[in-house]
Enzyme design. Structure first.
Site, PDB file in Angstrom:
ATOM      1  N   GLU A  37       0.810  -1.182  -0.053  1.00  0.00           N
ATOM      2  CA  GLU A  37      -0.053   0.080   0.128  1.00  0.00           C
ATOM      3  C   GLU A  37       0.791   1.369   0.114  1.00  0.00           C
ATOM      4  OE1 GLU A  37      -2.262   3.091   0.177  1.00  0.00           O
ATOM      5  OE2 GLU A  37      -3.259   1.259  -0.061  1.00  0.00           O
ATOM      6  N   GLN A 121     -14.408   3.425   8.561  1.00  0.00           N
ATOM      7  CA  GLN A 121     -13.163   2.679   7.926  1.00  0.00           C
ATOM      8  C   GLN A 121     -12.025   2.612   8.587  1.00  0.00           C
ATOM      9  OE1 GLN A 121     -13.099   3.376   3.638  1.00  0.00           O
ATOM     10  NE2 GLN A 121     -10.982   2.745   3.390  1.00  0.00           N
ATOM     11  N   TYR A 224     -28.767  15.003   4.087  1.00  0.00           N
ATOM     12  CA  TYR A 224     -28.635  15.257   2.791  1.00  0.00           C
ATOM     13  C   TYR A 224     -29.077  16.734   2.519  1.00  0.00           C
ATOM     14  CZ  TYR A 224     -27.716  10.638   1.658  1.00  0.00           C
ATOM     15  OH  TYR A 224     -27.314   9.404   1.524  1.00  0.00           O
ATOM     16  N   GLY A 317     -26.351   4.511   0.227  1.00  0.00           N
ATOM     17  CA  GLY A 317     -26.756   3.355   0.569  1.00  0.00           C
ATOM     18  C   GLY A 317     -25.637   2.697   1.244  1.00  0.00           C
TER      19      GLY A 317
END
Length: 536
Positions: A37, A121, A224, A317
């Site tokens: 990476e 993450q 949103y 989503g």
């Protein structure tokens, strides 16, 4: 594959969710894997947050589910996570898509023993690194791929250590390209993509500020923003007072990323949260494109594409990172089977055939959600929503690694009413094994599994003999002897009657089933079936 032993079995390029998952799942299967990476560490940004139940099933297979569940998530203390379309945070609500996290759970809880998780993450990736390394994976950060050559004898790659500048050469049987949406590996192979293309351009901002006056303590959500002056999103992270803000910019109006200085971003954040005097501590500003692409090929010889290198989906989503992890599991069990000699090389062709079907489902669903929440002008030109349960747990694989029994063209079914047909995920049924209540799903993840109905004992014995002769790793369970079915639901859900059997792949997908009682040819039938499914 060449007979000469390379330096590693598999070289993975890219250390995001797709690459790290691939490395973990390969290492757990005893595959010698090297991951490189170019960044110095795992992601420092929350980015893809949330793990759906299918991902959690795969994480259970990988031995990390409990640790992911224990990780701090992005919900508030109350557990609420609203999804709203608003003019500004705390302002007039134009539309609400979910009132609480429990609505997501309610859509899938009958279909799986695994829960949803909302770990970001930047919390998940270190867990994957630690477990991959524990199982023997070589993980190298600050290392980039300089060049590679691929042929019938595998891959030779040139690597560069970005800390020292030193270069080295490594050989591998296979190369997994997990190098992101602008994949240099994919481009170098001339693999084209199809799809809607770029949908919008965004600037992503990570900032810290005390917003308790705007967002009630203990309750968080994703917003949103349809502000009169801009379009964007606002959301939380797992860290107190740290937030994300994305604002759309339009190159056709002459706007560029350079326009979004810290001062400009501060002004927009103030408008977004209706706090004129707010002084946010801006930690990071990055440009990114929202797009929808799917690769036309997922494999080129010894090179296979994973995650965003294979498909790019809108984040609406929350399916992109989850799908990358699914890619990682699928490619890993198949590569391991080929490297072990259990399967033939052609099994790898089923990887793209199967995962591209899921990619189309995910991209279509994400586009539908994007149109509803951010781009109403696209309504009518993109597919309608199928619903979370169908996309996440009701997908169907079609490939030579599945013995399909019908020509039904539907790519998904409602997993709350599973058919048990080949190609679909094996149904979740509560059983008892060794006095412990568990799910049928917990029987899968490592080896092939044959479940024989109460009067199908000969199927189990024939399967073990056939697998033994072909050196296929298999577990066989006879209902009523090895596992108890207190509800009597198992044989119905799997469609195997009182004397049939079902064969489930290591990924928990039904490969074959029969409702018929076994005859004297059962072993020959199963030997031929394994030979076909594993491309031997």
């Amino acid at each position: 594959m060449a007979l000469t032993k390379p330096d590693v079995d598999v070289l993975v390029v890219g250390g995001g969710l797709g690459g790290l998952s691939t490395a973990l799942f390969l290492a757990r299967r005893g595959v010698r894997v090297l991951l490189v990476e170019r960044h110095a560490t795992t992601s420092v940004l929350p980015k893809a947050a949330g793990q759906n139940p299918r991902t959690m099933e795969l994480f259970r297979f990988g031995g990390v589910a409990d640790e992911i569940l224990a990780t701090d998530d992005i919900r508030g203390a109350q557990g609420d996570f609203t999804i709203k379309v608003v003019e500004r945070v705390g302002g007039r609500v134009l539309h609400s898509f979910a009132e609480s996290f429990e609505e997501l759970v309610g859509a899938t809880e009958r279909c799986t023993p695994m829960p949803w998780a909302l770990a970001p993450q930047d919390r998940v990736e270190p867990v994957l690194v630690a477990h991959a390394a524990k199982h023997g994976a070589d993980i190298r950060f600050a290392t980039e791929l300089v060049s590679f050559q691929a042929g019938d004898d595998g891959v030779t790659a040139r690597l560069r250590d970005l800390n020292t500048g030193a270069e080295s050469t490594v050989s591998a049987h296979y190369l997994v390209a997990a190098d992101g949406p602008r994949s240099a590996i994919r481009e170098s192979l001339g693999i084209t993509r199809h799809g809607h293309g770029t949908l919008a351009h965004f600037m992503g901002v990570i900032f810290e500020a005390d917003l308790t006056a705007v967002v009630p303590p203990g309750s968080t959500g994703w917003y949103y923003l349809q502000h009169p002056l801009f379009t964007g999103t606002f959301g939380p992270t797992d860290r107190p007072n740290r937030h994300t803000f994305y604002v759309r910019y339009d190159p056709e109006r002459g706007e560029t990323p350079d326009d979004y200085t810290p001062q400009r971003c501060t002004e927009l954040i103030r408008l977004a949260v209706d706090a004129p005097g707010l002084v946010p501590d801006i930690l990071d500003i990055q440009a990114w494109d929202m797009a929808a692409y799917i690769a036309d090929r997922w494999r080129e010889g010894p090179v296979l594409l994973v995650g965003d290198a294979a498909k790019v989906t809108p984040p609406t989503g929350g399916m992109g990172g989850n799908t990358a992890i699914g890619d990682g599991f699928d490619v890993a069990w198949k590569l391991a089977a080929v490297l072990r000699g259990e399967a033939g090389e052609r099994l790898l062709d089923s990887y793209g055939a199967e995962r591209s079907l899921v990619a189309h489902l995910v991209v279509d669903e994400s586009l539908a959600v994007y149109a509803q929440r951010m781009a109403p002008h696209l309504l009518g030109s993109v597919p309608e929503e199928r619903g979370t349960a169908q996309v996440v747990l009701g997908f169907r694989y079609r490939s030579d690694a599945v013995a399909a029994e019908d020509d039904d063209p539907e790519p998904a079914e409602d997993p709350r009413r599973p058919s048990g047909r080949p190609g679909f995920r094996a149904p979740h049924v509560w059983i008892e094994q060794d006095g412990t209540r568990r799910s049928t799903v917990e029987l899968f993840g490592d080896r092939w599994v044959l479940l024989a109905a109460p009067e199908g004992g000969p199927w189990a014995r024939a399967a073990l003999r056939a697998a033994g002769e072909l050196d296929v790793r298999l577990d066989a369970h006879l209902v009523g002897r090895d596992v108890a079915d207190p509800s009597g639901e198992l044989t119905r859900a799997y469609g195997i009657s009182r004397a049939g059997a079902v064969l489930v792949r290591p990924d928990g997908v039904v490969a074959w089933r029969t409702a018929a009682a076994p005859g004297p040819e059962a072993q020959d039938l199963l030997s031929a079936l394994f030979t076909r499914l594993l491309a031997r």
